[in-house]
Write a protein that holds these residues in place. Sequence first.
Motif, PDB file in Angstrom:
ATOM      1  N   UNK D  95       0.808  -1.218   0.000  1.00 46.59           N
ATOM      2  CA  UNK D  95       0.000   0.000   0.000  1.00 46.59           C
ATOM      3  C   UNK D  95       0.841   1.267   0.000  1.00 46.59           C
ATOM      4  N   UNK D  98       5.449   0.567  -2.524  1.00 47.35           N
ATOM      5  CA  UNK D  98       5.716  -0.032  -3.834  1.00 47.35           C
ATOM      6  C   UNK D  98       5.308   0.925  -4.955  1.00 47.35           C
ATOM      7  N   UNK D  99       5.280   2.221  -4.629  1.00 51.74           N
ATOM      8  CA  UNK D  99       5.013   3.256  -5.636  1.00 51.74           C
ATOM      9  C   UNK D  99       3.792   2.922  -6.488  1.00 51.74           C
ATOM     10  N   UNK D 100       2.808   2.329  -5.841  1.00 50.64           N
ATOM     11  CA  UNK D 100       1.566   2.068  -6.553  1.00 50.64           C
ATOM     12  C   UNK D 100       1.649   0.939  -7.569  1.00 50.64           C
ATOM     13  N   UNK D 101       2.658   0.097  -7.457  1.00 48.98           N
ATOM     14  CA  UNK D 101       2.770  -1.020  -8.408  1.00 48.98           C
ATOM     15  C   UNK D 101       1.497  -1.867  -8.463  1.00 48.98           C
ATOM     16  N   UNK D 103      -1.675  -1.025  -7.927  1.00 46.73           N
ATOM     17  CA  UNK D 103      -2.725  -0.320  -8.659  1.00 46.73           C
ATOM     18  C   UNK D 103      -2.373  -0.262 -10.142  1.00 46.73           C
ATOM     19  N   UNK D 104      -1.136   0.051 -10.435  1.00 45.73           N
ATOM     20  CA  UNK D 104      -0.708   0.213 -11.821  1.00 45.73           C
ATOM     21  C   UNK D 104      -0.801  -1.106 -12.585  1.00 45.73           C
TER      22      UNK D 104
END
Lengths: 352, 352, 352, 352
Positions: D95, D98-101, D103-104
């Motif tokens: 959350x 991981x720099x939004x990995x 979601x991306x």
Amino acid sequence: MAITHQAPSRLFTSDNAAGAHPDILAALVRANESHALAYGQDKYTKQAKESFSKLFAADVRTEFVFGGTGANVLALACILKPADAVVCTSWAHIAVDETGAPEKILGAKLIDLPSTDAKLRPQDIRSVHHMRGNIHHVQPAVVSITQSTELGTVYTPEEVRALCETAHELDMLVHMDGARLSNATAVFGATPEALRSFTIDAGVDVLSFGAMKAGVMFGEAVVFLKPNLGDRVEYIRKQITQLNSKMRFISAQYVELLETGLFFKLGAQANAMALALFDATKHHKILGLTTPPVVNSLFPILPQPARSALQDWSFFWDWDIEAQQVRWMTAWDTTQADIESFARGVEAALAI
Amino acid sequence: MAITHQAPSRLFTSDNAAGAHPDILAALVRANESHALAYGQDKYTKQAKESFSKLFAADVRTEFVFGGTGANVLALACILKPADAVVCTSWAHIAVDETGAPEKILGAKLIDLPSTDAKLRPQDIRSVHHMRGNIHHVQPAVVSITQSTELGTVYTPEEVRALCETAHELDMLVHMDGARLSNATAVFGATPEALRSFTIDAGVDVLSFGAMKAGVMFGEAVVFLKPNLGDRVEYIRKQITQLNSKMRFISAQYVELLETGLFFKLGAQANAMALALFDATKHHKILGLTTPPVVNSLFPILPQPARSALQDWSFFWDWDIEAQQVRWMTAWDTTQADIESFARGVEAALAI
Amino acid sequence: MAITHQAPSRLFTSDNAAGAHPDILAALVRANESHALAYGQDKYTKQAKESFSKLFAADVRTEFVFGGTGANVLALACILKPADAVVCTSWAHIAVDETGAPEKILGAKLIDLPSTDAKLRPQDIRSVHHMRGNIHHVQPAVVSITQSTELGTVYTPEEVRALCETAHELDMLVHMDGARLSNATAVFGATPEALRSFTIDAGVDVLSFGAMKAGVMFGEAVVFLKPNLGDRVEYIRKQITQLNSKMRFISAQYVELLETGLFFKLGAQANAMALALFDATKHHKILGLTTPPVVNSLFPILPQPARSALQDWSFFWDWDIEAQQVRWMTAWDTTQADIESFARGVEAALAI
Amino acid sequence: MAITHQAPSRLFTSDNAAGAHPDILAALVRANESHALAYGQDKYTKQAKESFSKLFAADVRTEFVFGGTGANVLALACILKPADAVVCTSWAHIAVDETGAPEKILGAKLIDLPSTDAKLRPQDIRSVHHMRGNIHHVQPAVVSITQSTELGTVYTPEEVRALCETAHELDMLVHMDGARLSNATAVFGATPEALRSFTIDAGVDVLSFGAMKAGVMFGEAVVFLKPNLGDRVEYIRKQITQLNSKMRFISAQYVELLETGLFFKLGAQANAMALALFDATKHHKILGLTTPPVVNSLFPILPQPARSALQDWSFFWDWDIEAQQVRWMTAWDTTQADIESFARGVEAALAI
């Protein structure tokens, strides 16, 4: 030199240029009574879904979306698994005219195969099957065909069946982009039986059912001919921005379109007018119109200065600039008078 | 025991349940004349865009989409860079009611902050600024606020300005989800000046301009108050499935809505009816309606069996089951008669 | 009948089958001393980045990733805007051998053009330029070429320059997939000057700098020859799962590889061995080896039963089953003894 | 004023700062012999997978990736369906770090719930269950817990079992992020039985098995404790850029790690050293170290100027700037001498 005749009342640019049929509009007006629950929990949507099941003589699952790209993306989103790919022709609307929506939203590769007539053959599907099981390749899992095609050709019921059989044999599913389904149905008789012959009866799994080009103001449908394929469709539809809050206004149009037979009539009318335009202009040998149109588009050769003169008078789109080829497309509302007027313009343009 | 009064003609479920205003419908009918170029190259779209520039007294860039989720996703897609994140409240429609469309289509994280009134404050924005420059964190780059909010509150122009100033100071942009913009505008005077005061004048960068809840049949707008932010909008709109081929039918509605002042009138009407409903029911102390509604929703406490009886008679949605709280929402077409009828129903229900 | 000779010590399956060069391994061992800050904040990474700037005689920006697909996806992610597309050949690794990673992670279409030699020409780029400005089409924005190509061909410096000039003229950027950059460099002299001649000097914008096929154990680099193109690279690298926490172990390998000239030597060795294998087998006319290999792969015709016999003895991959074509590939560690041994096997296989 | 003692040989910044254990390095060197088929078709990978099945005393499915974010994303990608969401704490690495990995790459929302100890409880899972079946909400489908947690706490086997039972009851799956699995296992005995007790025996479905913080140079594993959940894992791994071509080098490390028991020993060592550091510094009341560490991190309060002085001498990271809290973390190679040295530094710093 400009053409001085009276231009036709309607354009030959695209069936997108036409508006809504008066009966559709009337249905919209009728549906605009008081309140209805949002997001499809209204009586019109219930009835429209039942109309689709009647149309296909089967308990299909139908969900409405706003537009054609949304329909295609939703249909595919429901049946693709991670790392799957879609097989289509390099003419496919999903491949060239949706600004990469499938790749963006599905994250899936389209394997777009060359085709001279915008149709796929069973051997095309087999030609990519070697990718299955190779972890370095995307996995061809869905075949997407367009009926009628982007080049104005159609698949016969037998051709669709052969494709579906091959696809299913290879553990693939078949999606049909029916943006011009009404025109295609007219080719085979403009009846529910004709429609079924190359869709549900032929084995198609999921159908983008387009009607914006057949007289509807807005809204298209995704029909899961194998209803279980749509198990997650409602979540996915909202997630890809295609859930209409005031759903009744799409549904009511479809009730009218299907219950009255308008869907069948309007595609046939567009096709008939394309044929009439062919008959009215084929004697200009320079146009190269040797074969009657199958559906509602002609692709004549039109050199300059005739081309610009005619476009200035009544606009239509270029198709292949280098080949001096243009596209004339009729719509559900094109009239015999439009044909006669346009033919006069063609004559005048070629005389410049 | 059932309520025996005549139920109101309109529901209090949602402003989504209302249809289109008769003038909007008439505009749709008028726009359905002959042919028009597709995809926005028509005169209605040109005029509608100009109407927006007039409305905001600035050369804004406006593009139309099918629906509200599409508007939000498109607005954000145009201004987010890779690895950027959106800051919003945990009540935000984008965060909880769009089935993850932003995460799916934008690939971006929403940083949803707690808020008791569904409003963000400048310190909220500052509280996440420490993430900037840390390569392990998403980069907060856009602040998204809703006006009026999901809880029926509104930002004052000063509050929006303070947020925009903080955001811009921190190199962030501000998006406003205006699904209920008409209702919010009514709070500050129901005029173009009122609208501008908390949008363009306050520094908002991009606006989801909603009108489906203000009398439009379908179609929402994205207004780039800083027009250069929309440089890629047309490509992205098609790619996210939100380009309407028969665009004139959305545009014509907006011309009517804006040129006639209907946009201002209808939100004010909905708000007035919510206030009337408050006045007609606040004496039932059990409802806990101590504060007049700011816009068009009430959140009363309604214990059983009154709740079910009233819902069976005239349906509305639960809001917080555990708290026995429900939501009553008025629409642009709610009438004084509806209020009186519903208030009688409430009285009857509470007497059961 | 099986081949009874002693099989070669090394395979001819792929340059991926080779391990790490002993000097690289020694560098890894040396770097395994005590503690170093994670994620690239260590001295080895600083030094490795400087080595790259020295190598290209320019202030380039270099960032390390785990593997080749990660390098390509990261490079492209940094330079693509929404709705952009990548132009490549239909042989491109990104198009066929990365399981759709670019489409999945970038959400971008690859426009993969046919090419008989896996090379693009300026006219190929021009051929898709008509898509620019059409909102229904993805926007060709990046040209991706592979050097040396998937078919074992190379671009000359002049050819790359011509491509870059055309691309830049058309407002596009050029990415080079250098998975076999060492082999390509060897063709032009195995020197820094040779490398620069077809990369930075030719106008390439971003480079996937591969070394796993040139003796490195793990880790590839992305070199932004125009450093500002990498402004967001560190965020994007983490987001696409390519940030190594113990970065020093990749960096230390690259310091060794670049500072010692190993990078140049090893590609040249692989190429030389492919040429030796060509010389040792070309007299078997059935193999169809008429042209010496440019880099490190041969694609002979090998009918059955010779093919299976040889594969059973020393495995290599089929290339085109229908054409009875296979691929023999040398690696940085292939020796003259391996060539002699394998050539004896070929002879024995063909005699079966 | 600077600290003048000799700084410890190893840092207390993070377990990421440590290198590879000598035995792991030796295994890497041994694996670097000649050629091996790429992409996991080598003997080391076969053996490593068997080691995992032995470790879990079950026929689990194990696949290797490059790093921890890749492991988490791959594990989740294999078990999420469209419109699904992941439930985790707001401390979760996925959350926030991981720099939004997720979601991306997954296109999925993370529902990150507040938690004072970075642990989820069954009631947390139940609290979001109301979203199931609502088409406007993402569908909570996977629970992701971290063991040991980002705050240095651990779940007992009973706690994990309770979570899994609740999740499964609600038709959800459980993913465990085991970036510090070795440290967690040490808490319960540092044996295979201990590991199984809170993973496979407790009902966990998929496990990110981390070892980079337990002495491995590079490479993590995803273990499908329910093997069928990994049916598409190999395609997805390549697609998300996590397939290592020279796979043997990851696999060989894991063979060494698991077959020798090193995995258990090294986590225990790190934990023991954290306890030693606690014992050596807890008498400084200002540090607020009242509770012994469970695994390998301490979060003392360290006001200025002591903080900067100590960081300048032997660097470590701030944890909560406002609270003046820092993080001291031990690694698999931290020694008693390091502890003694660092404790002297702490003493000196506090005396400044």
